[in-house]
Motif scaffolding. Structure first.
Motif, PDB file in Angstrom:
ATOM      1  N   CYS A 158       0.810  -1.220   0.000  1.00 37.83           N
ATOM      2  CA  CYS A 158       0.000   0.000   0.000  1.00 37.83           C
ATOM      3  C   CYS A 158       0.840   1.265   0.000  1.00 37.83           C
ATOM      4  N   PHE A 159       1.969   1.261   0.710  1.00 39.78           N
ATOM      5  CA  PHE A 159       2.706   2.498   0.927  1.00 39.78           C
ATOM      6  C   PHE A 159       4.018   2.589   0.149  1.00 39.78           C
ATOM      7  N   TYR A 160       4.585   1.434  -0.227  1.00 41.01           N
ATOM      8  CA  TYR A 160       5.932   1.477  -0.813  1.00 41.01           C
ATOM      9  C   TYR A 160       6.006   0.804  -2.181  1.00 41.01           C
ATOM     10  N   THR A 161       4.902   0.639  -2.858  1.00 39.34           N
ATOM     11  CA  THR A 161       4.935   0.005  -4.176  1.00 39.34           C
ATOM     12  C   THR A 161       5.439   0.997  -5.226  1.00 39.34           C
ATOM     13  N   PRO A 162       6.514   0.631  -5.962  1.00 41.04           N
ATOM     14  CA  PRO A 162       6.996   1.528  -7.035  1.00 41.04           C
ATOM     15  C   PRO A 162       6.123   1.374  -8.281  1.00 41.04           C
ATOM     16  N   VAL A 163       5.079   2.148  -8.340  1.00 43.05           N
ATOM     17  CA  VAL A 163       4.103   1.999  -9.427  1.00 43.05           C
ATOM     18  C   VAL A 163       4.724   2.281 -10.802  1.00 43.05           C
ATOM     19  N   PRO A 164       5.500   3.336 -10.996  1.00 42.34           N
ATOM     20  CA  PRO A 164       6.083   3.554 -12.344  1.00 42.34           C
ATOM     21  C   PRO A 164       7.017   2.424 -12.787  1.00 42.34           C
ATOM     22  N   GLU A 165       7.860   1.948 -11.864  1.00 38.86           N
ATOM     23  CA  GLU A 165       8.792   0.877 -12.241  1.00 38.86           C
ATOM     24  C   GLU A 165       8.047  -0.412 -12.573  1.00 38.86           C
ATOM     25  N   LEU A 166       7.023  -0.759 -11.781  1.00 38.04           N
ATOM     26  CA  LEU A 166       6.246  -1.967 -12.083  1.00 38.04           C
ATOM     27  C   LEU A 166       5.482  -1.822 -13.394  1.00 38.04           C
ATOM     28  N   THR A 167       5.066  -0.622 -13.692  1.00 38.46           N
ATOM     29  CA  THR A 167       4.385  -0.403 -14.976  1.00 38.46           C
ATOM     30  C   THR A 167       5.338  -0.650 -16.146  1.00 38.46           C
ATOM     31  N   VAL A 293       0.797 -10.684 -10.377  1.00 35.17           N
ATOM     32  CA  VAL A 293       1.070 -10.151  -9.033  1.00 35.17           C
ATOM     33  C   VAL A 293       1.475  -8.681  -9.114  1.00 35.17           C
ATOM     34  N   ALA A 294       2.282  -8.335 -10.106  1.00 36.66           N
ATOM     35  CA  ALA A 294       2.689  -6.933 -10.258  1.00 36.66           C
ATOM     36  C   ALA A 294       1.488  -6.041 -10.560  1.00 36.66           C
ATOM     37  N   ALA A 295       0.613  -6.506 -11.446  1.00 34.13           N
ATOM     38  CA  ALA A 295      -0.578  -5.714 -11.760  1.00 34.13           C
ATOM     39  C   ALA A 295      -1.496  -5.576 -10.534  1.00 34.13           C
ATOM     40  N   LEU A 296      -1.617  -6.639  -9.734  1.00 28.74           N
ATOM     41  CA  LEU A 296      -2.425  -6.561  -8.513  1.00 28.74           C
ATOM     42  C   LEU A 296      -1.826  -5.591  -7.502  1.00 28.74           C
ATOM     43  N   SER A 297      -0.506  -5.576  -7.383  1.00 27.82           N
ATOM     44  CA  SER A 297       0.152  -4.637  -6.471  1.00 27.82           C
ATOM     45  C   SER A 297      -0.093  -3.196  -6.881  1.00 27.82           C
ATOM     46  N   ILE A 298      -0.050  -2.947  -8.174  1.00 23.38           N
ATOM     47  CA  ILE A 298      -0.321  -1.586  -8.650  1.00 23.38           C
ATOM     48  C   ILE A 298      -1.755  -1.178  -8.316  1.00 23.38           C
ATOM     49  N   GLY A 299      -2.696  -2.091  -8.520  1.00 22.68           N
ATOM     50  CA  GLY A 299      -4.094  -1.782  -8.215  1.00 22.68           C
ATOM     51  C   GLY A 299      -4.314  -1.506  -6.737  1.00 22.68           C
ATOM     52  N   ILE A 300      -3.722  -2.321  -5.865  1.00 27.08           N
ATOM     53  CA  ILE A 300      -3.883  -2.111  -4.417  1.00 27.08           C
ATOM     54  C   ILE A 300      -3.267  -0.795  -3.980  1.00 27.08           C
ATOM     55  N   SER A 301      -2.083  -0.465  -4.520  1.00 22.14           N
ATOM     56  CA  SER A 301      -1.414   0.779  -4.150  1.00 22.14           C
ATOM     57  C   SER A 301      -2.224   1.998  -4.597  1.00 22.14           C
ATOM     58  N   MET A 302      -2.773   1.955  -5.793  1.00 22.82           N
ATOM     59  CA  MET A 302      -3.568   3.082  -6.262  1.00 22.82           C
ATOM     60  C   MET A 302      -4.875   3.212  -5.483  1.00 22.82           C
ATOM     61  N   ALA A 303      -5.480   2.079  -5.118  1.00 23.61           N
ATOM     62  CA  ALA A 303      -6.709   2.134  -4.313  1.00 23.61           C
ATOM     63  C   ALA A 303      -6.435   2.704  -2.926  1.00 23.61           C
ATOM     64  N   ALA A 304      -5.299   2.310  -2.321  1.00 18.04           N
ATOM     65  CA  ALA A 304      -4.943   2.849  -1.003  1.00 18.04           C
ATOM     66  C   ALA A 304      -4.659   4.346  -1.083  1.00 18.04           C
ATOM     67  N   ALA A 305      -3.990   4.764  -2.142  1.00 17.85           N
ATOM     68  CA  ALA A 305      -3.721   6.196  -2.305  1.00 17.85           C
ATOM     69  C   ALA A 305      -5.013   6.982  -2.476  1.00 17.85           C
ATOM     70  N   TRP A 306      -5.942   6.438  -3.240  1.00 20.05           N
ATOM     71  CA  TRP A 306      -7.234   7.113  -3.418  1.00 20.05           C
ATOM     72  C   TRP A 306      -7.999   7.182  -2.099  1.00 20.05           C
ATOM     73  N   ALA A 307      -7.959   6.108  -1.309  1.00 15.82           N
ATOM     74  CA  ALA A 307      -8.650   6.110  -0.005  1.00 15.82           C
ATOM     75  C   ALA A 307      -8.018   7.130   0.942  1.00 15.82           C
ATOM     76  N   ARG A 308      -6.687   7.223   0.957  1.00 18.67           N
ATOM     77  CA  ARG A 308      -6.032   8.224   1.804  1.00 18.67           C
ATOM     78  C   ARG A 308      -6.412   9.638   1.376  1.00 18.67           C
ATOM     79  N   HIS A 309      -6.444   9.843   0.064  1.00 17.44           N
ATOM     80  CA  HIS A 309      -6.803  11.170  -0.425  1.00 17.44           C
ATOM     81  C   HIS A 309      -8.230  11.532  -0.046  1.00 17.44           C
ATOM     82  N   ARG A 310      -9.162  10.616  -0.213  1.00 14.51           N
ATOM     83  CA  ARG A 310     -10.546  10.887   0.142  1.00 14.51           C
ATOM     84  C   ARG A 310     -10.703  11.101   1.639  1.00 14.51           C
ATOM     85  N   HIS A 311      -9.957  10.342   2.452  1.00 11.45           N
ATOM     86  CA  HIS A 311     -10.063  10.504   3.894  1.00 11.45           C
ATOM     87  C   HIS A 311      -9.536  11.869   4.334  1.00 11.45           C
ATOM     88  N   LEU A 312      -8.378  12.265   3.786  1.00 11.23           N
ATOM     89  CA  LEU A 312      -7.844  13.579   4.128  1.00 11.23           C
ATOM     90  C   LEU A 312      -8.754  14.698   3.637  1.00 11.23           C
TER      91      LEU A 312
END
Length: 319
Positions: A158-167, A293-312
């Protein structure tokens, strides 16, 4: 023949005001002749006008009609007759307290008796319970380790996934896999275990757990195994090493590997006959597990980022 005065006295009751207050009626009245007319109805002695009048205080039953007549002779007003009924006795609560005290005394006596055997029974109980505790501790430790691993892995994703590199890894690996799938429909399905193993070793190499020299040796071993042991062509044998290098290599290494693999695939495809080329078309290829697994990690990281943004955002709007 009885005189007229005897007849009148027998048929007419004495008025209440003429009765002497010092006289008391007898406690027992065995038989009383009712002044009602005698008529035979076939229901027993009560039908002849003869009834039994007993002392109610002694607990004997009497006829309902005679009981009503006897209560009608009472001097208590009708409005107060319900007050003359016998009240029920209150429940005896002392019996409950006595039983509770007896149970408490019994329990304390049992504990006192068992305390004498505590020094003897306690080691025996410990001998029995120690293996049980050991057997329960092993699965609990295993479950706690699995739980800790899952929680920390999810937190890391959720917090440390390198989304650009995995992409970029998914993009360049998909290019190599699409070239191999265009050459042979079973190029990915026939060696999906080798592709999964290459993905795990590549991830460990990026994390620093596997040296770079061992990584090159590993890729050389995969190519030799596919080409010499499994007797496959150059395109199928080089699919796994080319995918690993395109995923984690430097930019120039990625470009060089993709171009070289494309040239080798074109040359090999030109050597195919029409029958072999016909077998290539019309089959769907499954994506290897590391890319999923890499695609799933990207999805989880983006969902967590969206949830943090909405919560803040919600906290900012609420404040």
């Amino acid at each position: 023949m009885a005189s007229l005065s005897h007849i009148i006295s027998a048929s007419t009751p004495t008025p209440t005001f003429l009765r002497l207050p010092l006289l008391r009626e007898p406690r027992f009245k065995p038989f009383v002749i009712s002044p009602k007319p005698i008529a035979f109805t076939g229901r027993g002695l009560g039908s002849f006008g003869v009834s039994y009048r007993r002392n109610v205080g002694l607990g004997f039953a009497c006829n309902a009609v005679e009981r009503e007549d006897w209560m009608g002779d009472s001097s208590i007003p009708d409005q107060m007759k319900h007050l003359a009924k016998e009240a029920p006795n209150p429940p005896n609560k002392w019996l409950l307290f006595s039983g509770f005290a007896l149970l408490l005394y019994t329990w304390r006596a049992i504990l006192w008796e068992l305390s004498k055997y505590e020094s003897v029974l306690l080691p025996v109980v410990n001998i029995i319970l120690d293996p049980i505790k050991l057997l329960l501790r092993i699965p609990m430790l295993l479950l706690s380790a699995i739980y800790t691993f899952v929680v920390y892995t999810f937190q890391t994703i959720c917090f440390y996934t390198p989304v650009p590199e995995l992409t970029r890894v998914i993009f360049f690996s998909s290019i190599v896999l699409s070239i191999g799938g265009a050459m042979s429909t079973d190029s990915i399905d026939s060696q999906k275990h080798l592709l999964s193993l290459a993905g795990i070793v590549s991830f460990l190499t990026v994390c620093g757990y596997v040296p770079e020299v061992l990584f090159w040796v590993f890729l050389s071993g995969l190519f030799s195994y596919s080409f010499f042991v499994r007797k496959t062509d150059v395109v199928l044998a080089g699919l796994t090493p080319a995918t690993a290098l395109a995923a984690i290599g430097e930019p120039w290494v990625r470009g060089f590997v993709i171009i070289l693999y494309l040239v080798v695939a074109i040359v090999q495809y030109s050597k195919y006959t029409e029958v072999e080329r016909a077998k290539v078309r019309g089959k769907m290829v499954m994506t290897p597990l590391p890319l999923q697994v890499a695609a799933l990690s990207i999805g989880i990281s983006m969902a967590a980022a969206w949830a943090r943004h909405r919560h803040l955002l919600w906290m900012a709007m609420a404040s």
